[in-house]
Design a protein around this motif. Structure first.
Motif, PDB file in Angstrom:
ATOM      1  N   ARG A 122       0.835  -1.209   0.000  1.00 42.18           N
ATOM      2  CA  ARG A 122       0.000   0.000   0.000  1.00 42.18           C
ATOM      3  C   ARG A 122       0.867   1.255   0.000  1.00 42.18           C
ATOM      4  O   ARG A 122       0.529   2.267  -0.623  1.00 42.18           O
ATOM      5  CB  ARG A 122      -0.907  -0.009   1.241  1.00 42.18           C
ATOM      6  N   GLY A 129      -7.024   5.400 -14.394  1.00 45.30           N
ATOM      7  CA  GLY A 129      -8.473   5.469 -14.301  1.00 45.30           C
ATOM      8  C   GLY A 129      -9.141   5.634 -15.647  1.00 45.30           C
ATOM      9  O   GLY A 129     -10.280   5.190 -15.854  1.00 45.30           O
ATOM     10  N   GLU A 170     -13.371   2.170 -12.379  1.00 39.48           N
ATOM     11  CA  GLU A 170     -13.471   1.887 -10.950  1.00 39.48           C
ATOM     12  C   GLU A 170     -12.571   0.734 -10.507  1.00 39.48           C
ATOM     13  O   GLU A 170     -12.336   0.563  -9.306  1.00 39.48           O
ATOM     14  CB  GLU A 170     -14.922   1.580 -10.575  1.00 39.48           C
ATOM     15  N   GLU A 171     -12.061  -0.056 -11.459  1.00 40.85           N
ATOM     16  CA  GLU A 171     -11.162  -1.148 -11.085  1.00 40.85           C
ATOM     17  C   GLU A 171      -9.873  -0.623 -10.455  1.00 40.85           C
ATOM     18  O   GLU A 171      -9.184  -1.355  -9.737  1.00 40.85           O
ATOM     19  CB  GLU A 171     -10.828  -1.993 -12.304  1.00 40.85           C
ATOM     20  N   VAL A 172      -9.517   0.633 -10.707  1.00 44.44           N
ATOM     21  CA  VAL A 172      -8.365   1.236 -10.053  1.00 44.44           C
ATOM     22  C   VAL A 172      -8.551   1.216  -8.539  1.00 44.44           C
ATOM     23  O   VAL A 172      -7.593   1.015  -7.780  1.00 44.44           O
ATOM     24  CB  VAL A 172      -8.161   2.683 -10.561  1.00 44.44           C
ATOM     25  N   ASP A 173      -9.783   1.417  -8.086  1.00 50.22           N
ATOM     26  CA  ASP A 173     -10.068   1.467  -6.646  1.00 50.22           C
ATOM     27  C   ASP A 173     -10.389   0.109  -6.052  1.00 50.22           C
ATOM     28  O   ASP A 173     -10.246  -0.090  -4.845  1.00 50.22           O
ATOM     29  CB  ASP A 173     -11.235   2.418  -6.382  1.00 50.22           C
ATOM     30  N   THR A 174     -10.844  -0.833  -6.866  1.00 46.41           N
ATOM     31  CA  THR A 174     -11.283  -2.124  -6.316  1.00 46.41           C
ATOM     32  C   THR A 174     -10.237  -3.226  -6.431  1.00 46.41           C
ATOM     33  O   THR A 174     -10.416  -4.298  -5.857  1.00 46.41           O
ATOM     34  CB  THR A 174     -12.567  -2.587  -7.022  1.00 46.41           C
ATOM     35  N   GLN A 175      -9.130  -2.973  -7.146  1.00 44.20           N
ATOM     36  CA  GLN A 175      -8.099  -4.007  -7.265  1.00 44.20           C
ATOM     37  C   GLN A 175      -7.467  -4.289  -5.907  1.00 44.20           C
ATOM     38  O   GLN A 175      -7.403  -3.409  -5.038  1.00 44.20           O
ATOM     39  CB  GLN A 175      -7.037  -3.591  -8.283  1.00 44.20           C
TER      40      GLN A 175
END
Length: 380
Positions: free
Chosen positions: A104, A131, A136-141
């Motif tokens: 992270r 993005g 939204e996959e940027v935030d959910t990966q």
């Protein structure tokens, strides 16, 4: 306790200067040669005798009245980092961490990849970094080291081009510290663990040299190079050392009693309690000389003290810390903690031996220490 060195001032400007210089030298575990050279140059300037282990741990020396029951102070030069695990066909690098830190905090980090004869700049990015492409996959990966990659700042479109740069599997990745020294005393940077501890120790040594400290027993100042991977002080001690104080970070977080101000004296970490007598001596020194402090216990933490004991050293150990927010990430500390800690380290180095039996590694029961067993009248 009256000590002739009690009023010796710590040079805060010197401490800050040393910290800035140390942060500017990449030193992930396994890549510490250059920071060892830098510290040795400073020890030469301060007039300290020292010697190095084969791999570069440093043992500096203040000669005291006796070599028996010597004491040591230790901090580590190595930091977190990463290492190339795989060269992908798209020219990106899979990396694994050096030391224990979260991917992270790796996302978005600027870094340098050190090959055998080259150095390339780059950035650690999540696999889905745009993005505009992934929405939204940027935030959910997921978050994790398998979900990041290193992008080298060079024209490489495949693995062969990466190798042509001189980059290969196993190469060391140093993460940029990005330090900021604020006017209000706060310092924000990566790798304050434990370069701030090294700067504290150098500041105490500078003050000791300025005051021409003549301690009762020899004092060894140890700089280790592999604490982040657990081996730390396992190979740099001498048999005469009876007690050792480690300087490292103390986490300021919910549920902890550490503070970014004053000294945080650790009473225990995940390896167990620190020495009962040595920790309480440090508490007394702090109280008697007006050094602000607090105590804490760390659940998920180990230090150079643990590696020394695990290597078989029969020594008393303690841990003095500077409060640090967001440890192993974008860390923050305050100069108040660093100067307070340097004062306490200096007081410890100058303090007399209190347990005479420690002059010998083995002895009979005469002179062995006691711990209170009786309840006070109010508790009976």
């Amino acid at each position: 306790m009256t000590l002739p060195i009690a009023d010796t001032a710590i040079d805060a400007d010197y401490l800050k200067q040393q910290l800035g210089r140390l942060l500017g030298i990449a030193s992930p575990t396994g890549y510490t040669d250059e920071i060892v050279w830098e510290v040795c140059r400073e020890l030469d300037r301060l007039g300290y005798a020292y010697e190095l282990t084969r791999r570069g741990a440093i043992r500096a020396h203040t000669k005291g009245g006796s070599p028996n029951s010597a004491r040591a102070v230790v901090a580590h030069l190595d930091t977190l980092g990463a290492q190339v695990k795989r060269i992908k066909q798209n020219g990106r690098l899979e990396v694994v961490p050096i030391g224990h830190w979260s991917a992270r905090f790796a996302e978005g980090a600027r870094c340098t990849v050190f090959g055998e004869a080259c150095a390339w700049r780059g950035t650690i990015l999540p696999l889905k970094a745009s993005g505009h492409t992934f929405n939204e996959e940027v935030d959910t990966q997921p978050v994790g080291w398998r979900h990041v990659e290193l992008r080298i700042d060079a024209h490489v479109e495949d693995a062969e081009a990466v190798r042509a740069l001189g980059v290969d599997i196993g190469d060391i990745v140093a993460i940029d510290p990005q330090p900021e020294f604020l006017d209000n005393g706060y310092i924000v940077s990566r790798h304050l663990d434990d370069k701030a501890g090294v700067a504290v120790m150098l500041a105490a040594m500078e003050a000791a040299a300025r005051a021409r400290l003549k301690p009762d027993v020899d004092v060894f100042w140890l700089f280790t190079i592999a604490e982040e991977v657990g081996s730390g002080a396992s190979s740099v001690l001498v048999p005469d050392v009876a007690s050792m104080v480690t300087i490292d970070n103390g986490t300021t977080a919910p549920g902890q009693n550490s503070s970014e101000f004053g000294v945080t004296i650790a009473m225990a970490d995940q390896t167990g309690p620190f020495d009962w007598h040595l920790t309480r001596k440090l508490v007394r020194l702090a109280r008697e000389h007006g050094v602000p402090f607090q105590k804490d216990v760390f659940r998920y933490y180990r230090s150079d003290s643990a590696s020394a004991l695990e290597s078989g050293a029969d020594i008393r150990t303690a841990l003095l810390t500077f409060g640090i927010d967001a440890s192993h990430g974008y860390e923050r500390i305050h100069m108040n903690a660093l100067t307070s800690l340097a004062r306490l380290v200096l007081l410890y180095a100058a303090s007399p031996v209190e347990i005479e039996r420690d002059l010998k590694p083995m002895a009979g029961v005469e002179g062995f220490t006691h711990q209170n067993q009786a309840a006070s009248p109010a508790q009976e």
